[in-house]
Write an enzyme that holds these catalytic residues in place. Structure first.
Site, mmCIF file in Angstrom:
data_model
loop_
_atom_site.group_PDB
_atom_site.id
_atom_site.type_symbol
_atom_site.label_atom_id
_atom_site.label_comp_id
_atom_site.label_asym_id
_atom_site.label_seq_id
_atom_site.Cartn_x
_atom_site.Cartn_y
_atom_site.Cartn_z
ATOM 1 N N THR A 1 0.862 -1.182 0.000
ATOM 2 C CA THR A 1 0.000 0.000 0.000
ATOM 3 C C THR A 1 0.899 1.232 0.000
ATOM 4 O O THR A 1 2.117 1.130 0.118
ATOM 5 C CB THR A 1 -0.910 0.033 1.241
ATOM 6 O OG1 THR A 1 -0.098 0.265 2.403
ATOM 7 C CG2 THR A 1 -1.682 -1.265 1.417
ATOM 8 N N ASP A 2 0.285 2.398 -0.109
ATOM 9 C CA ASP A 2 1.077 3.625 -0.124
ATOM 10 C C ASP A 2 1.851 3.829 1.170
ATOM 11 O O ASP A 2 2.974 4.336 1.163
ATOM 12 C CB ASP A 2 0.172 4.838 -0.376
ATOM 13 C CG ASP A 2 -0.340 4.879 -1.804
ATOM 14 O OD1 ASP A 2 0.294 4.240 -2.675
ATOM 15 O OD2 ASP A 2 -1.368 5.531 -2.044
ATOM 16 N N CYS A 3 1.258 3.436 2.303
ATOM 17 C CA CYS A 3 1.957 3.623 3.574
ATOM 18 C C CYS A 3 2.757 2.399 3.994
ATOM 19 O O CYS A 3 3.565 2.474 4.926
ATOM 20 C CB CYS A 3 0.985 4.037 4.680
ATOM 21 S SG CYS A 3 -0.477 3.012 4.809
ATOM 22 N N TYR A 4 2.541 1.278 3.312
ATOM 23 C CA TYR A 4 3.314 0.065 3.577
ATOM 24 C C TYR A 4 3.821 -0.492 2.241
ATOM 25 O O TYR A 4 3.254 -1.443 1.691
ATOM 26 C CB TYR A 4 2.454 -0.984 4.301
ATOM 27 C CG TYR A 4 2.029 -0.569 5.685
ATOM 28 C CD1 TYR A 4 2.924 -0.608 6.749
ATOM 29 C CD2 TYR A 4 0.730 -0.141 5.939
ATOM 30 C CE1 TYR A 4 2.543 -0.235 8.028
ATOM 31 C CE2 TYR A 4 0.335 0.239 7.211
ATOM 32 C CZ TYR A 4 1.244 0.188 8.244
ATOM 33 O OH TYR A 4 0.872 0.558 9.514
#
Length: 397
Positions: A135-138
């Site tokens: 994901t964008d944050c992971y």
């Protein structure tokens, strides 16, 4: 007669009188219930037996770049990862993932989550392999490393069902060996296996759970733990004898405790042939002597406790029984079933169960372990609900 606050003051001053439950039973035989109640402040109980509904919560700490773990293996054993990004739950009975065994040797196939928990508690190194959901944050897609108990954040046991108040005796009336959660059962009533250590076991000595409840501080795996909730399959409506002890599986408890405090001696992975892995766990429960009735309940003997003999050769949820036997009969090494002498053996270690109670006694006597007031009682109205459905089909081999 006493309050927990008064007992704790004695513990802090190291003037408390603590007996193991075996010492209490001997003393009652010598001087009676009333006099024994005047002499002792705390009774310690213990068990060391398989408790397969157990597991560990592990927080790994974040990687750089971060990963949101969605599949994870510890020494080839699958850990549940469907919550926080680097939070895991490793079940004691989870076995090696044969498709993703990380090249483990064949002898490792008998290892399970309980063995990994034991290794972490012992300070050993455990291999970790993780696959992430990008994901964008992971943004990280995978991660591989080794961990120990000192390189991870939280590491605590949360066990949904421990220390059954009573259990069954397993036998096999069929014509072939059976491999069960009680171990191998030989055909034609070749042996009988029981799990509970009997009169020294915690919940037999407080059959109505009057001093034990949510928030009770306990000995768990060699460290300090707590009763967190009622256990799964808590069945307090089980039929009972006049002494209030149940005639079969009854109350259970959910337990929690910091695994970083625990000792390998009291937390051991095990394997049942052709059934699967599990966890042997030492649990000790202190019983405060608040009044004379506590002593009366703790004085119960093996000859006053019974368990049902269940035939595992019938592959159904409700199996036929051969009646009830006492724990005194079970511990004698033989019971009689339909005129036949049948050898008995315990799954619980009677010796280590006794050692749990002794160690807890030493902690309390040295002022290292105080008692807690329960914040709520364990529910006393739980029925045992089956998962039957009209029209369901059952496939039996």
């Amino acid at each position: 007669m006493r309050t927990i606050a008064e007992i704790n003051e004695k513990i802090n001053n190291q003037t408390v009188v603590v007996w193991t439950v075996e010492e209490l039973k001997v003393r009652v035989a010598e001087v009676g219930v009333t006099q024994a109640a005047k002499e002792v402040d705390v009774i310690t109980t213990g068990t060391f037996e398989p408790m397969e509904s157990s597991g560990a919560i592990i927080n790994l700490g974040h990687t750089d770049p971060p990963i949101k773990i969605r599949s994870c293996w510890l020494d080839g054993i699958l850990a549940y990862s469907g919550f926080g990004a680097v939070d895991l739950y490793l079940g004691a009975t989870q076995s090696v993932d044969y498709e993703r065994g990380d090249g483990l040797e064949e002898e490792s196939k008998e290892r399970g989550g309980g063995h990994v928990i034991e290794d972490l508690i012992a300070g050993k190194t455990v291999h970790l392999r993780a696959i992430g959901q990008v994901t964008d944050c992971y943004p990280r897609a995978s991660f591989e490393t080794t961990i120990t108990r000192d390189t991870i954040n939280q590491f605590y046991l949360y066990n949904p069902r421990n220390i059954y108040q009573n259990f069954i005796v397993g036998v096999n009336g069929g014509d072939r060996p059976l491999y069960t959660y009680l171990g191998p059962l030989q055909p034609r009533l070749g042996n009988a296996v029981y799990s509970n250590p009997g009169a020294i076991s915690p919940l037999f000595n407080d059959p109505n759970l009057e001093t034990i409840g949510i928030g009770t501080r306990i000995f768990l795996g060699g460290g300090i733990g707590y009763i967190a909730w009622e256990g799964t399959q808590n069945f307090t409506l089980q039929k009972r004898l006049p002494n209030q002890t149940p005639i079969g599986p009854a109350a259970t408890l959910a337990l929690i405790g910091d695994a970083k405090q625990m000792e390998r001696r009291w937390v051991r992975g095990c394997y049942f042939k052709n059934y699967g892995p599990s966890l042997m766990l030492g649990v000790g429960v202190p019983i405060p002597v608040l009044h004379e009735e506590v002593i009366k309940k703790c004085a119960v003997q093996d000859k006053e406790l019974v368990a049902p003999v269940v035939d595992f050769s019938i592959p159904r949820r409700v199996r036929p029984t051969f009646g009830l036997v006492t724990y005194a009969q079970l511990k004698s090494g033989r019971i009689t079933i339909e005129g036949k002498q049948v050898r008995t053996a315990p799954l619980a270690s009677i010796y280590l169960s006794r050692q749990v109670a002794i160690e807890l006694k030493q902690w309390i006597g040295a002022g290292k372990f105080t008692l807690t007031e329960r914040v709520a009682p364990i529910p006393s109205d739980r029925a045992f609900l089956p998962q039957d459905r009209w029209g369901a089909t059952i496939a039996l081999e």
